[in-house]
Design a protein around this motif. Structure first.
Motif, PDB file in Angstrom:
ATOM      1  N   UNK A 109      57.976 -70.309  55.124  1.00  0.00           N
ATOM      2  CA  UNK A 109      58.720 -69.228  55.781  1.00  0.00           C
ATOM      3  C   UNK A 109      59.998 -68.862  55.025  1.00  0.00           C
ATOM      4  N   UNK A 110      60.849 -69.827  54.705  1.00  0.00           N
ATOM      5  CA  UNK A 110      62.108 -69.520  54.031  1.00  0.00           C
ATOM      6  C   UNK A 110      61.873 -68.980  52.630  1.00  0.00           C
ATOM      7  N   UNK A 111      60.856 -69.467  51.943  1.00  0.00           N
ATOM      8  CA  UNK A 111      60.537 -68.941  50.611  1.00  0.00           C
ATOM      9  C   UNK A 111      60.154 -67.469  50.685  1.00  0.00           C
ATOM     10  N   UNK A 112      59.338 -67.134  51.693  1.00  0.00           N
ATOM     11  CA  UNK A 112      58.923 -65.739  51.858  1.00  0.00           C
ATOM     12  C   UNK A 112      60.113 -64.868  52.254  1.00  0.00           C
ATOM     13  N   UNK A 113      60.938 -65.383  53.137  1.00  0.00           N
ATOM     14  CA  UNK A 113      62.157 -64.676  53.523  1.00  0.00           C
ATOM     15  C   UNK A 113      63.004 -64.329  52.299  1.00  0.00           C
ATOM     16  N   UNK A 114      63.248 -65.342  51.494  1.00  0.00           N
ATOM     17  CA  UNK A 114      64.086 -65.176  50.300  1.00  0.00           C
ATOM     18  C   UNK A 114      63.486 -64.126  49.366  1.00  0.00           C
ATOM     19  N   UNK A 161      50.340 -59.958  49.371  1.00  0.00           N
ATOM     20  CA  UNK A 161      51.604 -60.285  48.725  1.00  0.00           C
ATOM     21  C   UNK A 161      52.599 -60.927  49.687  1.00  0.00           C
ATOM     22  N   UNK A 162      52.282 -60.881  50.994  1.00  0.00           N
ATOM     23  CA  UNK A 162      53.149 -61.380  52.063  1.00  0.00           C
ATOM     24  C   UNK A 162      54.478 -60.623  52.131  1.00  0.00           C
ATOM     25  N   UNK A 163      54.479 -59.405  51.610  1.00  0.00           N
ATOM     26  CA  UNK A 163      55.684 -58.587  51.644  1.00  0.00           C
ATOM     27  C   UNK A 163      55.892 -58.024  53.040  1.00  0.00           C
ATOM     28  N   UNK A 164      57.166 -57.987  53.468  1.00  0.00           N
ATOM     29  CA  UNK A 164      57.513 -57.463  54.789  1.00  0.00           C
ATOM     30  C   UNK A 164      57.588 -55.938  54.758  1.00  0.00           C
ATOM     31  N   UNK A 165      57.591 -55.335  55.945  1.00  0.00           N
ATOM     32  CA  UNK A 165      57.634 -53.878  56.081  1.00  0.00           C
ATOM     33  C   UNK A 165      59.028 -53.413  56.508  1.00  0.00           C
ATOM     34  N   UNK A 166      59.571 -52.401  55.855  1.00  0.00           N
ATOM     35  CA  UNK A 166      60.781 -51.766  56.409  1.00  0.00           C
ATOM     36  C   UNK A 166      60.432 -51.177  57.768  1.00  0.00           C
ATOM     37  N   UNK A 222      60.279 -56.121  58.871  1.00  0.00           N
ATOM     38  CA  UNK A 222      59.393 -56.735  59.848  1.00  0.00           C
ATOM     39  C   UNK A 222      58.296 -57.496  59.124  1.00  0.00           C
ATOM     40  N   UNK A 223      58.177 -58.774  59.444  1.00  0.00           N
ATOM     41  CA  UNK A 223      57.178 -59.642  58.843  1.00  0.00           C
ATOM     42  C   UNK A 223      56.088 -59.906  59.876  1.00  0.00           C
ATOM     43  N   UNK A 224      54.865 -59.420  59.651  1.00  0.00           N
ATOM     44  CA  UNK A 224      53.815 -59.578  60.663  1.00  0.00           C
ATOM     45  C   UNK A 224      53.242 -60.990  60.767  1.00  0.00           C
TER      46      UNK A 224
END
Length: 340
Positions: A109-114, A161-166, A222-224
């Motif tokens: 989780x923190x790695x993806x956040x970063x 890619x596990x990229x979050x959405x604006x 927003x991270x689904x």
């Protein structure tokens, strides 16, 4: 990470009288595959019988966690106060929060956040994720509790890619719920800008800060993906924040949240949501008072609910209630105050 380096994340865990559950929450944070973070634990004045257990944990995790113990009070200082205290001593650029009876299930989780925060060209004020929820018997919750319904409503499906959405305020308000504090990550300066959590609230303080945060944020992600597990409080017990308040006192707290939203929100969309919420709470209070036999007070709240949001059905109900109130004896209403 050296002791002098500023961590990217500060993870704040508050706990009170639940050392066993707290340990599970803490282990889920310490198991992250990321290095640039600190963990701050705020013990909100746990009772004497639990102090040795917490002391043992302090010794066991010494050097990995910053422990802070608040003085004992009969009901603690409150969830909001404890979280704000942790935020006040945090050094991280971003603040993460987790309750002691919940835990993270995504060790990346923190790695993806970063990665997601750094990949944006804009400064991220608020990062919102998802979590799963289950009842005390382990049964998964089927209904929408937080903002997980946005995945389908906005077609914000998890990416390879596990990229979050604006995401915008308007999009967030399409959800039938609100984001739990476990799922919110604040830029530290932004958390201070919105004055942190409301320490006068002892119920749904996460709804309050969620509304204030999405109202003023300039850029949100927003991270689904599901990153946390939430334990829905057992209503038969009084050991948690959600069940420690008298039912009518909860309604008072909820009214405060919606009143604040109506008076202070910058966006009409959020004001509309808060008006709807206020009307619902006034109507619930009216029905509760009627069930207690307090017709005169029920009539007062019924009319207030009608004024905030009119409907013919509620008008007829209010008129009938008013008629019955003319002949009903007056019953004194007592709302228990939850000490701070």
């Amino acid at each position: 990470m050296s002791n002098s380096a500023r961590p990217f994340f500060s993870v704040i865990i508050t706990t009170r009288n639940r050392p066993g559950l707290f340990r599970q929450a803490l282990e889920s944070v310490l198991g992250q595959d990321f290095a640039e973070y600190e963990v701050i634990v705020v013990n909100d004045g746990s009772s004497s019988e639990h102090l040795q257990s917490y002391q043992d944990l302090l010794v066991h995790y010494q050097g990995k966690v910053r422990f802070c113990s608040l003085i004992q009070r009969s009901r603690g200082h409150g969830h909001s106060y404890a979280m704000n205290h942790g935020a006040s001593i945090a050094k991280g650029k971003y603040l993460c929060f987790i309750d002691d009876d919940d835990y993270w299930i995504d060790m990346g989780y923190l790695s993806r956040l970063y990665h997601n925060i750094h990949s944006e060209n804009k400064q991220v004020d608020l990062y919102i994720s998802n979590q799963q929820a289950s009842y005390c018997d382990g049964t998964p919750a089927d209904e929408v509790i937080w903002v997980e319904d946005l995945v389908d409503k906005l077609a914000f499906y998890p990416r390879k890619s596990q990229k979050a959405y604006p995401i915008s305020l308007g999009q967030l308000l399409r959800s039938d719920g609100f984001a739990h504090l476990n799922c919110l990550v604040f830029r530290a300066e932004y958390y201070q800008y919105i004055d942190g959590m409301d320490e006068n609230l002892r119920y749904e303080d996460d709804r309050d800060i969620y509304y204030r945060a999405i109202d003023r944020a300039e850029y949100m992600l927003y991270d689904p993906l599901v990153m946390s597990h939430h334990n829905i409080p057992d209503k038969s017990k009084q050991a948690n924040l959600s069940t420690s308040c008298d039912q009518m006192q909860r309604r008072v707290y909820q009214l405060r949240i919606y009143e604040k939203g109506i008076l202070n929100s910058q966006h009409e969309e959020l004001m509309k949501v808060c008006r709807h919420g206020k009307s619902n709470q006034l109507k619930i209070i009216a029905e509760d008072l009627r069930n207690r036999g307090n017709y005169r007070e029920a009539v007062s709240y019924a009319w207030q609910g009608l004024v905030v949001r009119f409907s013919v059905k509620w008008l007829l109900y209010t008129l009938l209630l008013s008629f019955r109130g003319l002949f009903a004896p007056r019953v004194k209403l007592i709302v228990k105050e939850d000490g701070v």
